[in-house]
Scaffold this motif. Structure first.
Motif, short mmCIF file in Angstrom:
data_model
loop_
_atom_site.label_atom_id
_atom_site.label_comp_id
_atom_site.label_asym_id
_atom_site.label_seq_id
_atom_site.Cartn_x
_atom_site.Cartn_y
_atom_site.Cartn_z
N PRO A 31 0.79 -1.23 0.00
CA PRO A 31 0.00 0.00 0.00
C PRO A 31 0.83 1.29 0.00
O PRO A 31 0.29 2.35 -0.27
N ASN A 32 2.11 1.19 0.29
CA ASN A 32 2.93 2.39 0.48
C ASN A 32 3.67 2.89 -0.75
O ASN A 32 4.06 4.05 -0.80
N GLN A 33 3.92 2.04 -1.74
CA GLN A 33 4.75 2.45 -2.87
C GLN A 33 4.14 3.63 -3.62
O GLN A 33 4.83 4.59 -3.92
N TRP A 34 2.87 3.57 -3.96
CA TRP A 34 2.21 4.64 -4.69
C TRP A 34 0.98 5.17 -3.96
O TRP A 34 0.54 6.28 -4.22
N GLY A 35 0.44 4.38 -3.05
CA GLY A 35 -0.85 4.71 -2.45
C GLY A 35 -0.89 5.93 -1.57
O GLY A 35 -1.85 6.70 -1.63
N LEU A 36 0.10 6.12 -0.74
CA LEU A 36 0.06 7.22 0.22
C LEU A 36 0.11 8.59 -0.44
O LEU A 36 -0.44 9.56 0.08
N THR A 37 0.76 8.69 -1.58
CA THR A 37 0.93 9.98 -2.25
C THR A 37 0.12 10.08 -3.55
O THR A 37 0.29 11.04 -4.30
N ASN A 38 -0.74 9.07 -3.80
CA ASN A 38 -1.52 9.03 -5.04
C ASN A 38 -0.58 9.15 -6.25
O ASN A 38 -0.84 9.86 -7.20
N TRP A 39 0.52 8.42 -6.18
CA TRP A 39 1.58 8.45 -7.20
C TRP A 39 1.15 7.67 -8.42
O TRP A 39 0.46 6.67 -8.28
N PRO A 40 1.56 8.02 -9.58
CA PRO A 40 2.31 9.22 -9.95
C PRO A 40 1.38 10.42 -10.17
O PRO A 40 0.24 10.26 -10.59
N PRO A 41 1.88 11.63 -9.89
CA PRO A 41 1.04 12.82 -10.05
C PRO A 41 0.77 13.14 -11.52
O PRO A 41 1.58 12.84 -12.40
N GLU A 42 -0.36 13.77 -11.76
CA GLU A 42 -0.77 14.10 -13.12
C GLU A 42 0.28 14.92 -13.86
O GLU A 42 0.55 14.68 -15.04
N GLU A 43 0.87 15.89 -13.18
CA GLU A 43 1.85 16.77 -13.84
C GLU A 43 3.05 15.98 -14.34
O GLU A 43 3.59 16.26 -15.43
N LEU A 44 3.50 15.01 -13.57
CA LEU A 44 4.64 14.18 -13.98
C LEU A 44 4.28 13.38 -15.24
O LEU A 44 5.09 13.30 -16.17
#
Length: 165
Positions: A31-44
């Protein structure tokens, strides 16, 4: 399946695939690789597409079923300069794959994308979160060697570094 560069018209579908990947990872102990930060961000992702470094995997009916970042060169990944508990195998030009995800509709999408990237350069580096057992198993199956530990600027979680020559 085939690989092509992502275009602006693929953006919404790509973000749907990343949302599916976050859910899949959380359900499979990561759950931590992308989940906590809602990765990857749209701008990226928009920057990846604009810089022609975002690729999509499309199936026979031309539906986008996977996405990933791919680039190649000398020391192209700053996060890979410092590696702990090991070392890289090669020191020549290499390719790097990041942000690989699939929609889960077909088996083998991840392997297809990684193999495509390897065929483009013959020397590939990739990293994954310690909890991402699915990706670790895939990389081992595809002949990658675990090389050590790296850290990314996005968070404090160590990443397992893999390489294939």
């Amino acid at each position: 399946m085939k690989i092509r560069k992502a275009g602006k018209e693929d953006f919404n579908r790509i973000m749907v695939i990343y949302a599916h990947a976050r859910k899949f990872m959380a359900e499979h102990g990561n759950p931590n690789q992308w989940g906590l930060t809602n990765w990857p961000p749209e701008e990226l992702i928009k920057n990846d597409i604009e810089n022609e470094l975002s690729y999509v995997c499309v199936n026979k009916s031309e539906t986008v079923v996977g996405v990933f970042y791919f680039d190649k060169g000398i020391d192209i990944e700053p996060d890979y300069i410092d590696i702990e508990d090991g070392e890289w195998i090669g020191d020549n030009e290499y390719g790097v794959v990041h942000r690989i995800a699939a929609d889960g509709s077909e088996k083998g999408i991840g392997a297809f994308c990684i193999n495509w990237a390897f065929e483009k350069c013959g020397h590939l580096r990739i990293d994954t979160h310690g909890d991402n057992i699915v990706m670790q198993n895939l990389l081992k199956k595809l002949g990658f060697t675990r090389c050590g530990t790296i850290y990314v600027k996005e968070d404090d979680y160590p990443r397992i570094a893999f390489e294939k020559l």
